[in-house]
Design an enzyme around this catalytic site. Structure first.
Site, short mmCIF file in Angstrom:
data_model
loop_
_atom_site.label_atom_id
_atom_site.label_comp_id
_atom_site.label_asym_id
_atom_site.label_seq_id
_atom_site.Cartn_x
_atom_site.Cartn_y
_atom_site.Cartn_z
N CYS A 84 0.84 -1.21 0.00
CA CYS A 84 0.00 0.00 0.00
C CYS A 84 0.87 1.26 0.00
O CYS A 84 1.75 1.43 0.84
CB CYS A 84 -0.90 -0.04 1.23
SG CYS A 84 -1.77 1.51 1.52
N HIS A 88 -8.20 7.85 3.99
CA HIS A 88 -7.57 9.16 4.07
C HIS A 88 -8.64 10.25 4.02
O HIS A 88 -9.64 10.11 3.32
CB HIS A 88 -6.54 9.37 2.95
CG HIS A 88 -7.05 9.06 1.58
ND1 HIS A 88 -7.18 7.79 1.10
CD2 HIS A 88 -7.47 9.87 0.58
CE1 HIS A 88 -7.65 7.81 -0.13
NE2 HIS A 88 -7.85 9.07 -0.47
N HIS A 148 -9.37 14.03 3.03
CA HIS A 148 -8.88 15.19 2.27
C HIS A 148 -9.25 16.47 3.01
O HIS A 148 -10.39 16.63 3.44
CB HIS A 148 -9.55 15.25 0.89
CG HIS A 148 -9.14 14.19 -0.06
ND1 HIS A 148 -8.14 14.37 -0.98
CD2 HIS A 148 -9.60 12.93 -0.26
CE1 HIS A 148 -8.00 13.27 -1.72
NE2 HIS A 148 -8.88 12.37 -1.30
P1 AMP Z 1 -8.64 9.33 -3.51
O1 AMP Z 1 -9.28 9.52 -4.82
O2 AMP Z 1 -9.47 9.91 -2.39
O3 AMP Z 1 -8.26 7.88 -3.24
O4 AMP Z 1 -7.35 10.21 -3.53
C1 AMP Z 1 -6.05 9.75 -3.37
C2 AMP Z 1 -5.19 10.97 -3.36
O5 AMP Z 1 -3.87 10.60 -3.08
C3 AMP Z 1 -5.18 11.73 -4.69
O6 AMP Z 1 -5.66 13.06 -4.45
C4 AMP Z 1 -3.74 11.70 -5.10
O7 AMP Z 1 -3.32 12.90 -5.72
C5 AMP Z 1 -3.02 11.47 -3.79
N1 AMP Z 1 -1.73 10.82 -3.91
C6 AMP Z 1 -1.41 9.74 -4.67
N2 AMP Z 1 -0.12 9.41 -4.51
C7 AMP Z 1 0.41 10.31 -3.63
C8 AMP Z 1 1.68 10.51 -3.07
N3 AMP Z 1 2.74 9.71 -3.37
N4 AMP Z 1 1.87 11.52 -2.20
C9 AMP Z 1 0.84 12.34 -1.90
N5 AMP Z 1 -0.41 12.20 -2.38
C10 AMP Z 1 -0.63 11.20 -3.25
ZN ZN Z 2 -2.15 1.11 3.73
#
Ligand code: AMP
Ligand code: ZN
Length: 135
Positions: A4, A99, A101
């Site tokens: 992950c 997570h 936002h």
């Molecule tokens: P979600 O659609 O809620 O699953 O959003 C996942 C979020 O993680 C997106 O807004 C991505 O831009 C962000 N994300 C993906 N990879 C990374 C990373 N390595 N560091 C920071 N944010 C990330």
């Molecule tokens: Zn995880």
């Protein structure tokens, strides 16, 4: 270690722009920010959905969200915030580690409210929905 991405960030195995960390939670800047200071706040344990997080971690996770909210208000002078969770593929979740936002908002930033995320009102009455949910 699990495969992950956010578990790897929580373990500091891959880099991220961390803005807050404690024993339970980690907050870092979203790599594709939709607003200045767009942050994701994660529990350090791997769970995909809020329902899977043990009760003892829910409070600390949301305290971390509150800290990030204060940082955005005080340091970025955000005029508002949109705070939300994409949970499940149907909602648009792409990283299957819970997570939250935190999106700093500004007057006339071109964004909408949470009400603009979906337009799928129920066919049944609110009373029927209440029964379904409470049974
Ligand atoms: P979600 O659609 O809620 O699953 O959003 C996942 C979020 O993680 C997106 O807004 C991505 O831009 C962000 N994300 C993906 N990879 C990374 C990373 N390595 N560091 C920071 N944010 C990330
Ligand atoms: Zn995880």
């Amino acid at each position: 270690m699990s495969d992950c991405l956010f578990c790897k960030i929580a373990a500091h195995a891959i880099p991220a722009y961390v803005i807050y960390e404690d024993d339970v939670a980690l907050a870092f800047l979203d790599i594709h920010p939709k607003a200045p200071g767009h942050t994701v706040v994660i529990p350090k344990v791997h769970v995909a959905a809020l329902a899977g997080l043990d009760g003892g971690r829910v409070g600390p996770l949301f305290l971390a969200v509150q800290r990030v909210a204060r940082m955005a208000r005080e340091r970025l002078l955000a005029e508002g915030l949109t705070i939300g969770i994409n949970e499940g593929r149907a909602s648009g979740q792409t990283v299957e580690h819970l997570h939250v936002h935190v999106l700093p908002r500004f007057e006339k930033d071109g964004g909408g409210s949470i009400h603009s995320v979906v337009e799928n009102p129920p066919k049944e009455s609110l009373e029927a929905m209440q029964k379904k949910l409470r049974q």
